[in-house]
Design a protein around this motif. Structure first.
Motif, short mmCIF file in Angstrom:
data_model
loop_
_atom_site.label_atom_id
_atom_site.label_comp_id
_atom_site.label_asym_id
_atom_site.label_seq_id
_atom_site.Cartn_x
_atom_site.Cartn_y
_atom_site.Cartn_z
N MET A 441 0.82 -1.21 0.00
CA MET A 441 0.00 0.00 0.00
C MET A 441 0.86 1.26 0.00
O MET A 441 0.49 2.29 -0.59
CB MET A 441 -0.91 0.01 1.23
CG MET A 441 -2.02 -1.03 1.21
SD MET A 441 -3.34 -0.56 0.05
CE MET A 441 -3.97 0.91 0.82
N ALA A 442 2.02 1.20 0.68
CA ALA A 442 2.88 2.38 0.79
C ALA A 442 3.40 2.84 -0.56
O ALA A 442 3.77 4.01 -0.73
CB ALA A 442 4.05 2.09 1.73
N LYS A 443 3.46 1.95 -1.55
CA LYS A 443 3.96 2.31 -2.88
C LYS A 443 3.03 3.28 -3.59
O LYS A 443 3.47 4.09 -4.41
CB LYS A 443 4.15 1.05 -3.72
CG LYS A 443 5.19 0.09 -3.15
CD LYS A 443 5.25 -1.19 -3.96
CE LYS A 443 6.25 -2.19 -3.35
NZ LYS A 443 6.29 -3.48 -4.09
N MET A 444 1.72 3.18 -3.30
CA MET A 444 0.77 4.05 -3.99
C MET A 444 0.32 5.24 -3.14
O MET A 444 -0.32 6.15 -3.65
CB MET A 444 -0.47 3.24 -4.38
CG MET A 444 -1.18 2.58 -3.22
SD MET A 444 -2.75 1.81 -3.67
CE MET A 444 -3.72 3.24 -4.04
N LEU A 445 0.69 5.24 -1.82
CA LEU A 445 0.23 6.33 -0.96
C LEU A 445 0.80 7.69 -1.33
O LEU A 445 0.08 8.70 -1.26
CB LEU A 445 0.57 6.00 0.51
CG LEU A 445 -0.29 4.90 1.15
CD1 LEU A 445 0.15 4.66 2.60
CD2 LEU A 445 -1.77 5.27 1.11
N PRO A 446 2.09 7.81 -1.75
CA PRO A 446 2.60 9.15 -2.10
C PRO A 446 1.79 9.82 -3.21
O PRO A 446 1.58 11.03 -3.18
CB PRO A 446 4.04 8.88 -2.54
CG PRO A 446 4.43 7.64 -1.78
CD PRO A 446 3.19 6.81 -1.74
N GLN A 447 1.39 9.05 -4.23
CA GLN A 447 0.57 9.63 -5.29
C GLN A 447 -0.79 10.07 -4.77
O GLN A 447 -1.37 11.05 -5.23
CB GLN A 447 0.38 8.63 -6.44
CG GLN A 447 1.64 8.35 -7.24
CD GLN A 447 2.58 7.39 -6.53
OE1 GLN A 447 2.18 6.70 -5.60
NE2 GLN A 447 3.84 7.37 -6.97
N LEU A 448 -1.31 9.32 -3.75
CA LEU A 448 -2.62 9.66 -3.19
C LEU A 448 -2.54 10.84 -2.24
O LEU A 448 -3.42 11.72 -2.25
CB LEU A 448 -3.18 8.43 -2.46
CG LEU A 448 -4.52 8.64 -1.72
CD1 LEU A 448 -5.64 8.87 -2.72
CD2 LEU A 448 -4.83 7.42 -0.86
N LEU A 449 -1.48 10.92 -1.42
CA LEU A 449 -1.40 11.93 -0.37
C LEU A 449 -0.74 13.22 -0.83
O LEU A 449 -1.02 14.29 -0.29
CB LEU A 449 -0.63 11.36 0.83
CG LEU A 449 -1.19 10.07 1.44
CD1 LEU A 449 -0.33 9.61 2.61
CD2 LEU A 449 -2.63 10.28 1.91
N GLY A 450 0.18 13.13 -1.79
CA GLY A 450 0.90 14.33 -2.25
C GLY A 450 2.33 14.32 -1.76
O GLY A 450 2.70 13.61 -0.83
N GLU A 451 3.14 15.14 -2.42
CA GLU A 451 4.56 15.16 -2.11
C GLU A 451 4.88 15.83 -0.78
O GLU A 451 5.97 15.65 -0.24
CB GLU A 451 5.31 15.89 -3.25
CG GLU A 451 5.21 15.17 -4.58
CD GLU A 451 5.96 15.92 -5.68
OE1 GLU A 451 6.46 17.03 -5.38
OE2 GLU A 451 6.05 15.39 -6.80
N ASP A 452 3.97 16.65 -0.24
CA ASP A 452 4.26 17.37 0.99
C ASP A 452 4.01 16.53 2.24
O ASP A 452 4.16 17.02 3.36
CB ASP A 452 3.43 18.66 1.08
CG ASP A 452 1.94 18.39 0.93
OD1 ASP A 452 1.58 17.25 0.56
OD2 ASP A 452 1.14 19.31 1.17
N ILE A 453 3.63 15.30 2.07
CA ILE A 453 3.40 14.40 3.22
C ILE A 453 4.40 13.26 3.14
O ILE A 453 4.45 12.51 2.15
CB ILE A 453 1.96 13.86 3.24
CG1 ILE A 453 0.97 15.01 3.44
CG2 ILE A 453 1.80 12.81 4.35
CD1 ILE A 453 -0.49 14.58 3.45
#
Length: 753
Positions: A441-453
């Motif tokens: 799940m962590a692989k797709m979370l950056p695209q979902l949450l944004g670069e500032d998180i």
């Protein structure tokens, strides 16, 4: 000590007050008679002497006769008179002394005969000298019966030797003793006597007589025994009571405590607890102790006052107290007695019940709404796709059809979340490792949450496995991540952590809904704005949101709550304004080691066929849509709007059915009962259920039977046809039989509602 004993053949007369007075009167009358005779003799003697004083004619010339003799005679008469006066005086003194003795004798008899105790006088050889009438009143024996028997005959055989030894010791030492023994009443009953003896000594100081006072203490003994049993029973009640009981002074020092209180507070030794100070070491808040004492002082008695106490290990417990004030002789509070019941678990259960009832009510409402919406959404999405296909990609109206389809899919997503919250989804549990799932799940979370998180993983290397639905757990992580993103509008850090934990009773007492045992922890922590205590009490309620209008559905955390609850887990949350939020998901650790294998999706190049299908759906718009899908795929379809109608249609067809496609919940006969009726006559028939939510007829406790096929509403045409083809192929049946021409001609006839 009843020592009086009469020698054989001899009896002592028992003198009564009447006998004493009568004897005295007889003796007095006899004495007065003697005195009267003596007085007469004295008078006669005096008269005889006085005769010598009379003149005599022959002796008047005699000097002796005239002078000396009269004087001598006068002196003799005077002497006799003086003697008589003295004798009378002495008699009067003797009479007065005798009267006093009589009065004292009568007083002695009145005291001895009216005393409750039995009084006896015996000599040092045990001979009875005196027995009071109390013996008859207490023991029932007359004085004559007592004189005719020895004292030891009425004494209980087990006590007889002890009494004899005491009597012998008194005779030898001259010192009486006090002892208790049993004696038989004339009626045969046994009485208990308390016997006290005193020695009477003669002028030489030698023991001469014994005075024995016997007291009937049978009632006292019975009262003492009853009191002993009562005290024993009361002590047993206090010692074995399930509630804590203690006695304390006003200054907060324990006087007494019972074992239940000791166990309640977790102390190993009683003296250790007695040394504790109530206000500072037992009560969580000293003010609560002051309030309790104030109420007891003012009202003297209190009932059901709840407060918080500290156990020895530092944990808090909720205690319900009832007590009373005990005053001394001056009506001043001497001490306080308090009964304490540990209601910590009860309050936790009540809180859980209120939460469960609240969530259950909301869940039922949500599930019911979702079920009805799914039927409508299935029609909207299905016909929008049919419309889009018929219009073609180049038609301007096809864009409108696509927007209708998108809106329907968004609405279907909302109903899916409602079903997750209400725990009315069907689970497909499997053995999972949360480390693997979280890493994926962590692989797709950056695209979902944004670069500032910034997303950080802290994973336990030896993490235990859990048994849960993979898609459901992924949805939990996704919802928590999105919730964290919304709480960090200016960016921040998101940490996902896993760990093996052991939950104990102390934890479950303070975290309602959690369970004791081995758990796997999934913790999602953000550095966002946080929440206050008021918000925390509502975060798991559906449609509750702190976001602006139109920016949130309020179903994200409600979905998390429902999924975790359905997986037998517990959801905890810690948050404070400005300090971020931490969600802790506890799932039961599974002992199995084999992880679930990835399932390849079922794929078919051609989902159509020519099998015979009986379609049963009470919603007419959805039934029309499903029939359209099946007709377009080449299947031969018969329709029914209820279970009863389906039985009639199956009878008219006259040949085996390949598939029963039925809704689960329908008016009258439900889909499960209908399938059982048809399978009894057609065991080779396959069954595919359609439902907008999990029904108890299909799934037990939310877990679907592996042999049961269920299609969730709403569904698309492609998904529907693939599921139908999959179910038909799973039966591995022979080619379907050809229908008679008459039946084919009537295949489009609808049954009545």
């Amino acid at each position: 000590m009843q020592q009086e004993q009469t020698k054989p053949g001899k009896r002592a007369r028992v003198t009564q007050p009447k006998d004493v007075r009568e004897s005295f009167r007889r003796f007095e009358r006899r004495e007065w008679g003697l005195w009267a005779i003596a007085a007469i003799i004295t008078l006669l003697l005096t008269a005889a002497l006085a005769s010598f004083l009379l003149p005599d004619s022959h002796s008047h010339h005699d000097y002796y006769a005239v002078t000396v003799l009269p004087q001598a005679m006068r002196g003799l008469v005077g002497l006799v008179f003086l003697f008589d006066l003295y004798t009378i005086y002495q008699y009067l003194l003797i009479h007065r002394i005798r009267r006093q003795l009589l009065e004292r004798e009568e007083l002695f008899h009145l005291i001895s005969e009216n005393a409750a105790d039995m009084i006896a006088v015996v000599d040092m050889h045990g001979k009875r000298i005196y027995n009071s009438l109390s013996y008859k009143r207490v023991l029932g024996y007359s004085p004559e019966e007592l004189q005719a028997s020895t004292a030891f005959e009425q004494i209980h055989p087990e006590d007889r030797e002890r009494v004899k030894k005491a009597a012998e010791d008194a005779r030898v030492t001259g010192i009486g003793t006090t002892l208790e023994y049993r004696i038989r009443h004339k009626s045969g009953a046994w009485l208990v006597l308390e016997s006290t003896s005193s020695v009477i000594r003669n002028a030489k100081g030698e023991p001469e007589k014994l005075i024995i006072v016997n007291r009937d203490v049978s009632e006292r003994k019975r009262a003492e025994e009853a009191l002993r049993r009562s005290e024993s029973g009361f002590r047993s009640v206090v010692e074995d009571a399930p509630y804590g009981i203690y006695r304390t002074r006003a200054d907060g020092r324990f006087l007494q405590v019972n074992p239940a209180l000791q166990r309640m507070l977790g102390y190993e030794r009683m003296d250790e607890l007695l040394a504790r100070d109530l206000p500072s070491e037992i009560f969580r808040h000293a003010g609560e102790y002051e309030r309790l004492i104030h109420q007891l002082t003012r009202a003297k008695e209190i009932k059901d006052v709840e407060m918080e106490w500290k156990r020895k290990d530092g944990t808090w417990i909720t205690v319900r107290c009832s007590g009373r004030r005990v005053d001394d002789a001056n009506s001043v509070a001497a001490y306080f007695e308090v009964f304490a019941e540990d209601v910590t678990e009860k309050r936790v259960l009540e809180k859980q019940l209120r939460m469960a009832q609240k969530m259950e009510a909301i869940g039922r409402l949500s599930g019911g709404i979702a079920h009805d919406f799914n039927n409508l959404l299935g029609v909207i999405i299905g016909y929008s796709r049919v419309l889009k296909r018929e219009l073609g990609a180049n038609n301007a109206l096809s864009e409108h059809a696509r927007e209708i389809e998108k809106a329907g899919e968004r609405a279907a997503s909302l109903t899916k979340q409602l079903l997750a919250f209400s725990r009315q989804q069907v689970l497909t549990p499997a053995i999972l490792n949360l480390n693997t799932l979280t890493s994926d799940m962590a692989k797709m979370l950056p695209q979902l949450l944004g670069e500032d998180i910034e997303v950080t993983l802290v994973l336990e290397p030896e993490l235990g496995n859990v048994k849960a639905d993979q898609s459901q757990v992924e949805q939990v992580i996704m919802n928590l991540a999105v919730n964290a993103r919304d709480a960090m509008p200016a960016g921040g850090k998101l940490r996902i952590e896993t760990a093996n934990v052991e939950l104990n009773e102390a934890f479950t007492r303070t975290h309602p809904g959690s369970k004791v045992g081995s758990q796997v922890l999934l913790e999602v922590t953000d550095t966002g704005t946080g929440m206050d205590a008021t918000t925390l009490t509502h975060i798991f309620e559906p449609f509750f949101t702190t976001k602006e209008r139109g920016k949130g559905t309020g179903l994200g955390l409600a979905t998390v709550y429902g999924i975790v609850k359905q997986s037998n887990g517990y959801t905890g949350v810690e948050s404070a304004p400005g300090k971020g939020t931490s969600f802790k998901i506890y799932l039961p650790r599974d002992a199995g080691q084999r992880l679930a294998e990835e399932q390849q999706p079922y794929s078919l190049d051609n989902p159509g066929g020519s099998e015979i299908i009986l379609l049963v759906e009470d919603s007419e718009p959805l039934r029309k849509l499903v029939k359209t899908f099946l007709d377009s795929a080449g299947y031969r379809v018969f329709e029914a709007s209820s279970g009863e109608d389906a039985l009639e249609v199956s009878t008219r067809i006259g040949c085996p059915l390949d598939l029963l496609l039925t809704d689960v919940v329908m008016p009258g006969m439900n889909g499960r009962v209908l399938a059982e009726h048809l399978l009894a006559g057609q065991p080779g028939m396959e069954v595919l259920y359609m439902s907008g939510y999990t029904d108890s007829f299909i799934a037990g406790h939310g877990v679907l039977d592996p042999e049961t096929h269920l299609l969730h509403k709403p569904f698309t045409e492609e998904v529907f046809l693939r599921k139908v083809r999959e179910v038909l192929d799973s039966g591995k049946r022979a080619a379907p039989a050809e229908l008679p021409v008459s039946e084919l001609a009537g295949s489009d006839v609808r049954t009545r509602r």
